[in-house]
Design an enzyme around this catalytic site. Structure first.
Site, PDB file in Angstrom:
ATOM      1  N   ASP A 147      94.518  10.559 -94.018  1.00  8.87           N
ATOM      2  CA  ASP A 147      95.727  10.146 -93.281  1.00  8.87           C
ATOM      3  C   ASP A 147      97.011  10.319 -94.087  1.00  8.87           C
ATOM      4  OD1 ASP A 147      94.036   9.225 -91.187  1.00  8.87           O
ATOM      5  OD2 ASP A 147      93.677   7.404 -92.341  1.00  8.87           O
ATOM      6  N   HIS A 197      93.956  14.243 -87.028  1.00  8.00           N
ATOM      7  CA  HIS A 197      95.252  14.704 -87.513  1.00  8.00           C
ATOM      8  C   HIS A 197      96.232  14.475 -86.383  1.00  8.00           C
ATOM      9  CE1 HIS A 197      93.758  16.726 -90.941  1.00  8.00           C
ATOM     10  NE2 HIS A 197      93.195  17.713 -90.312  1.00  8.00           N
ATOM     11  N   GLY A 215      92.361   3.701 -83.543  1.00  7.43           N
ATOM     12  CA  GLY A 215      93.403   2.708 -83.300  1.00  7.43           C
ATOM     13  C   GLY A 215      93.308   1.509 -84.237  1.00  7.43           C
ATOM     14  N   GLY A 274     109.838  12.588 -91.974  1.00  8.65           N
ATOM     15  CA  GLY A 274     109.637  12.277 -90.559  1.00  8.65           C
ATOM     16  C   GLY A 274     108.460  13.079 -90.042  1.00  8.65           C
TER      17      GLY A 274
HETATM   18  P1  GDP Z   1      96.198  13.484 -91.489  1.00  6.46           P
HETATM   19  O1  GDP Z   1      94.854  13.173 -90.964  1.00  6.46           O
HETATM   20  O2  GDP Z   1      96.238  13.602 -92.979  1.00  6.46           O
HETATM   21  O3  GDP Z   1      96.838  14.656 -90.824  1.00  6.46           O
HETATM   22  O4  GDP Z   1      97.155  12.233 -91.192  1.00  6.46           O
HETATM   23  P2  GDP Z   1      97.352  11.403 -89.827  1.00  6.46           P
HETATM   24  O5  GDP Z   1      97.730  12.306 -88.749  1.00  6.46           O
HETATM   25  O6  GDP Z   1      96.233  10.485 -89.611  1.00  6.46           O
HETATM   26  O7  GDP Z   1      98.553  10.440 -90.247  1.00  6.46           O
HETATM   27  C1  GDP Z   1      99.806  10.877 -90.531  1.00  6.46           C
HETATM   28  C2  GDP Z   1     100.759  10.189 -89.563  1.00  6.46           C
HETATM   29  O8  GDP Z   1     102.038  10.140 -90.109  1.00  6.46           O
HETATM   30  C3  GDP Z   1     100.935  10.933 -88.266  1.00  6.46           C
HETATM   31  O9  GDP Z   1     101.181  10.009 -87.234  1.00  6.46           O
HETATM   32  C4  GDP Z   1     102.167  11.794 -88.498  1.00  6.46           C
HETATM   33  O10 GDP Z   1     102.862  12.138 -87.319  1.00  6.46           O
HETATM   34  C5  GDP Z   1     102.968  10.879 -89.353  1.00  6.46           C
HETATM   35  N1  GDP Z   1     103.815  11.528 -90.359  1.00  6.46           N
HETATM   36  C6  GDP Z   1     103.505  12.613 -91.127  1.00  6.46           C
HETATM   37  N2  GDP Z   1     104.507  12.851 -92.007  1.00  6.46           N
HETATM   38  C7  GDP Z   1     105.442  11.882 -91.802  1.00  6.46           C
HETATM   39  C8  GDP Z   1     106.681  11.549 -92.433  1.00  6.46           C
HETATM   40  O11 GDP Z   1     107.134  12.193 -93.372  1.00  6.46           O
HETATM   41  N3  GDP Z   1     107.337  10.453 -91.962  1.00  6.46           N
HETATM   42  C9  GDP Z   1     106.871   9.698 -90.944  1.00  6.46           C
HETATM   43  N4  GDP Z   1     107.582   8.643 -90.565  1.00  6.46           N
HETATM   44  N5  GDP Z   1     105.705   9.970 -90.321  1.00  6.46           N
HETATM   45  C10 GDP Z   1     104.996  11.047 -90.753  1.00  6.46           C
END
Ligand code: GDP
Length: 424
Positions: free
Chosen positions: A13, A41, A303, A415
């Site tokens: 995550d 993701h 969730g 973001g």
């Molecule tokens: P992954 O499995 O490593 O791809 O990660 P996840 O998708 O589970 O979690 C990352 C979350 O953080 C997602 O909801 C993204 O949209 C959000 N996200 C990723 N980069 C950023 C960031 O720089 N800032 C913010 N606020 N949210 C981010």
């Protein structure tokens, strides 16, 4: 251009999906090489917000070919549901832009059932499985007791093979767990329903990737979860059941002779962790709740509220080494903007001594965090796109992390949107 892997440095995550979505612009092929539909993701782009579980994150880019390698847990049922959902949001998915390894093993309905039965048996000693069948699937794969996707093309061979597997699996389901036995008809029905759907996508991904590479195509390998969840190098047994590290990318993709020259390690500006297991830097109470809410730390698949804490430099440095990261993307820096002061877990206290080494899993739960505090920047940075426009305190934080984890931070994400990125 070199082959590249995008991998998680911590517990998962970290925002890998968001980085793959961004960097796919530079690549022609995106390959998932391990894991199943047990994590998610999240990708936000011009088409909307998507939670991907098994599909590679390159699926949103037209002209990019997406590959599911032999190392994945191929759950035809959930993959098909995911494909239908993404298609319904306006994305084209065809055998032209999605290729599935005929050597990928099938995650069968009984794997999911066995996973849930085992978690129930473990009761309060459970590992925190997402009950997607991943652990039973990989143990069956290594016991040579599952089906390879290519068998779908040979129904008679498949039927005989399934009969043998069924006899064996029913011994466990009925004998160990007292559950209902599967019938051959039930399993064949499932194969007819979901196996048939993925047949058009099957191919020899090794052959495809080798030829593509020869013709100058650029390949991006995408991992699920992070270094600390790797079966061999993570916080065993609170790991996943496959190898999430970059070194596994050639093996799990089919392109076993590939060289991965560029490894982008994704690190979050703070820590989060889903499920059970030692999590040294964990925050509880109000402090944890505030960070969880600021970062929206709730599982993409389940969730479930994620456990959170400050960045853990000991664990992160270890993750960087295990992954062989050549550069780092630091994500979610914007989330820390609410803090006046930013605590970091700088060292561990273990056995009466301070240490900077990440301990073996057997003693990890005894480690206590040693905290240092850095100044906050006290303003919204989500609109910043250039390094020099970041407040000094934010730049100091990034440089402090960089120095302590021993790897250059070349991207800072502020973001979730594709464009919310600072390149250094
Ligand atoms: P992954 O499995 O490593 O791809 O990660 P996840 O998708 O589970 O979690 C990352 C979350 O953080 C997602 O909801 C993204 O949209 C959000 N996200 C990723 N980069 C950023 C960031 O720089 N800032 C913010 N606020 N949210 C981010």
């Amino acid at each position: 251009m070199e082959n590249c892997a995008i991998v998680g440095i911590n517990w998962g995550d970290e925002g890998k999906g968001r980085m793959v979505d961004l960097l796919t612009e530079e690549y022609d092929i995106v390959v998932r090489y391990q894991g199943g539909g047990n994590a998610g993701h999240t990708v936000v782009n011009q088409l909307g917000k998507f939670a991907l579980h098994l599909l590679p994150s390159g699926i949103f880019h037209s002209g990019v070919v997406n590959v599911l390698g032999n190392g994945v847990a191929l759950d035809c049922e959930n993959l098909w549901k995911e494909i239908e959902e993404v298609i319904s949001q306006g994305v084209a998915i065809t055998p032209e832009n999605l290729k599935i390894s005929s050597r990928a093993s099938l995650l069968l309905p009984w794997h999911r059932e066995q996973d849930a039965l085992e978690e129930a048996r473990l009761a309060n000693k459970k590992y925190g499985s997402t009950r997607q069948g991943i652990a039973p699937f990989y143990s069956d794969k290594y016991q040579k007791k599952t089906i390879q996707a290519g068998e779908l093309l040979y129904p008679e061979v498949l039927k005989e093979h399934l009969k043998d597997l069924l006899e064996w699996k029913n011994l466990t389901l009925t004998g160990v767990y007292g559950a209902k036995a599967y019938t051959l008809e039930e399993v064949l029905e499932w194969i007819d329903l979901y196996g048939e759907k993925i047949k058009p996508f099957l191919c020899d991904t090794g052959d495809y990737l080798r030829k593509a590479r020869k013709s100058g195509k650029r390949i991006l390998f995408e991992a699920q979860l992070g270094a600390l969840r790797d079966l061999d190098y993570g916080i065993y047994p609170y790991t996943t059941s496959s190898n999430s590290i970059a070194a596994y990318a050639p093996v799990g993709s089919g392109f076993s002779d590939a060289k991965v020259d560029r490894v982008v390690g994704v690190v979050k500006a703070y820590s989060s962790c889903v499920g059970e297991g030692p999590f040294t830097c964990e925050w509880f109470g109000e402090e944890g709740e505030q960070l969880r809410q600021a970062g929206g730390e709730y599982g993409a698949k389940t969730g479930r509220p994620r456990r959170v804490g400050p960045i853990d430099l000991v664990a992160t440095r270890y993750g960087v080494q295990v992954q062989g990261a050549t550069e780092i993307a630091l994500t979610k820096l914007d989330v820390l903007s609410y803090m006046k002061e930013i605590p970091v877990c700088a060292h561990y206290q273990l056995g009466g001594e301070q240490t900077d080494e990440f301990p073996i899993p057997a003693v990890l739960a005894q480690a206590k965090p040693v905290t240092e505090v850095l100044p906050g920047w006290g303003c919204d940075i989500s609109g910043v796109r250039r390094w020099e426009d970041l407040p000094q305190a934010a730049r100091d934080y990034v440089e402090y992390v960089e120095k302590n984890i021993g790897c250059r931070i070349s991207y800072v994400s502020v973001g979730p949107e594709r464009e919310s990125i600072i390149r250094r």
